[in-house]
Design a protein around this motif. Structure first.
Motif, PDB file in Angstrom:
ATOM      1  N   GLN A   1       0.843  -1.183   0.000  1.00 40.28           N
ATOM      2  CA  GLN A   1       0.000   0.000   0.000  1.00 40.28           C
ATOM      3  C   GLN A   1       0.883   1.240   0.000  1.00 40.28           C
ATOM      4  OE1 GLN A   1      -2.764   0.140   3.217  1.00 40.28           O
ATOM      5  NE2 GLN A   1      -3.677   2.085   2.581  1.00 40.28           N
ATOM      6  N   VAL A   2       0.604   2.142  -0.928  1.00 41.35           N
ATOM      7  CA  VAL A   2       1.408   3.348  -1.052  1.00 41.35           C
ATOM      8  C   VAL A   2       1.019   4.340   0.032  1.00 41.35           C
ATOM      9  CG1 VAL A   2       1.941   5.307  -2.522  1.00 41.35           C
ATOM     10  CG2 VAL A   2       1.661   3.046  -3.525  1.00 41.35           C
ATOM     11  N   GLN A   3       2.033   4.915   0.664  1.00 44.25           N
ATOM     12  CA  GLN A   3       1.796   5.929   1.685  1.00 44.25           C
ATOM     13  C   GLN A   3       2.703   7.122   1.444  1.00 44.25           C
ATOM     14  OE1 GLN A   3       2.332   3.760   5.446  1.00 44.25           O
ATOM     15  NE2 GLN A   3       0.121   3.801   5.726  1.00 44.25           N
ATOM     16  N   LEU A   4       2.194   8.297   1.788  1.00 43.52           N
ATOM     17  CA  LEU A   4       2.956   9.530   1.701  1.00 43.52           C
ATOM     18  C   LEU A   4       2.949  10.189   3.070  1.00 43.52           C
ATOM     19  CD1 LEU A   4       1.428  10.959  -1.623  1.00 43.52           C
ATOM     20  CD2 LEU A   4       3.535   9.652  -1.372  1.00 43.52           C
ATOM     21  N   CYS A  22       8.439  14.990   1.535  1.00 47.83           N
ATOM     22  CA  CYS A  22       7.382  13.991   1.411  1.00 47.83           C
ATOM     23  C   CYS A  22       8.055  12.647   1.199  1.00 47.83           C
ATOM     24  CB  CYS A  22       6.469  14.331   0.244  1.00 47.83           C
ATOM     25  SG  CYS A  22       5.255  13.048  -0.172  1.00 47.83           S
ATOM     26  N   ALA A  23       7.898  11.772   2.160  1.00 48.31           N
ATOM     27  CA  ALA A  23       8.472  10.430   2.060  1.00 48.31           C
ATOM     28  C   ALA A  23       7.426   9.482   1.488  1.00 48.31           C
ATOM     29  CB  ALA A  23       8.928   9.956   3.433  1.00 48.31           C
ATOM     30  N   ALA A  24       7.809   8.782   0.445  1.00 53.24           N
ATOM     31  CA  ALA A  24       6.871   7.899  -0.240  1.00 53.24           C
ATOM     32  C   ALA A  24       7.290   6.450  -0.116  1.00 53.24           C
ATOM     33  CB  ALA A  24       6.771   8.285  -1.713  1.00 53.24           C
ATOM     34  N   SER A  25       6.358   5.598   0.122  1.00 53.33           N
ATOM     35  CA  SER A  25       6.634   4.169   0.154  1.00 53.33           C
ATOM     36  C   SER A  25       6.371   3.574  -1.221  1.00 53.33           C
ATOM     37  CB  SER A  25       5.752   3.472   1.195  1.00 53.33           C
ATOM     38  OG  SER A  25       4.387   3.583   0.818  1.00 53.33           O
ATOM     39  N   GLY A  26       6.828   2.378  -1.432  1.00 48.40           N
ATOM     40  CA  GLY A  26       6.509   1.682  -2.672  1.00 48.40           C
ATOM     41  C   GLY A  26       7.302   2.113  -3.877  1.00 48.40           C
ATOM     42  N   GLY A  27       8.327   2.945  -3.674  1.00 49.67           N
ATOM     43  CA  GLY A  27       9.180   3.322  -4.790  1.00 49.67           C
ATOM     44  C   GLY A  27       8.462   4.100  -5.881  1.00 49.67           C
ATOM     45  N   LYS A  75      16.104   7.951  -2.593  1.00 52.31           N
ATOM     46  CA  LYS A  75      15.566   8.024  -1.227  1.00 52.31           C
ATOM     47  C   LYS A  75      14.037   8.017  -1.195  1.00 52.31           C
ATOM     48  CE  LYS A  75      19.525  10.550   0.650  1.00 52.31           C
ATOM     49  NZ  LYS A  75      19.969  11.789   1.342  1.00 52.31           N
ATOM     50  N   ASN A  76      13.414   8.086  -2.363  1.00 53.48           N
ATOM     51  CA  ASN A  76      11.949   8.154  -2.447  1.00 53.48           C
ATOM     52  C   ASN A  76      11.400   9.347  -1.677  1.00 53.48           C
ATOM     53  OD1 ASN A  76      11.015   5.873  -4.101  1.00 53.48           O
ATOM     54  ND2 ASN A  76      12.088   4.659  -2.556  1.00 53.48           N
TER      55      ASN A  76
END
Length: 122
Positions: A1-4, A22-27, A75-76
């Protein structure tokens, strides 16, 4: 699941600078269009700036020449460098992402962060 997840907000004097992250998951940073919106008290959420997966950028007239968006694909992270801040920049700033071309409407975004408060004192 993508998160910001946004960070970096705070209180700053007019004319000062602030950098949001803004740190993003999921590349997704390298694959999605990444965008910043803001919402001032009593106003609708509005587009600030965005960067497409190919590097194309767009700004609202109100921040053009003062705000810069950038990203670190390794670093996404997505950044919003805000310079020459004005009291009218006071708002909650949101990071948003969409899988597609750069758009400025709120309804086109697929993922949202929780927001970070920026307050500019005059």
């Amino acid at each position: 699941q993508v998160q910001l997840v946004e960070s970096g907000g705070g209180l700053v004097q007019a004319g000062g600078s602030l950098r949001l992250s803004c740190a993003a998951s999921g590349g997704i940073v390298s694959r999605y269009t990444m965008t910043w919106f803001r919402q001032a008290p009593g106003k609708e959420r509005e587009f600030v700036t965005g960067i497409s997966r190919y590097g194309g950028q767009y700004w609202s007239d109100s921040v053009k020449g003062r705000f810069t968006i950038s990203r670190d694909n390794v670093k996404n992270l997505v950044y919003l460098q805000m310079n020459t801040l004005k009291s009218e920049d006071t708002a909650v700033y949101y990071c948003a992402a969409r899988d597609g071309i750069l758009k400025t409407d709120v309804g086109a975004m697929g993922v949202w962060g929780q927001g970070t408060q920026v307050t500019v004192s005059s």
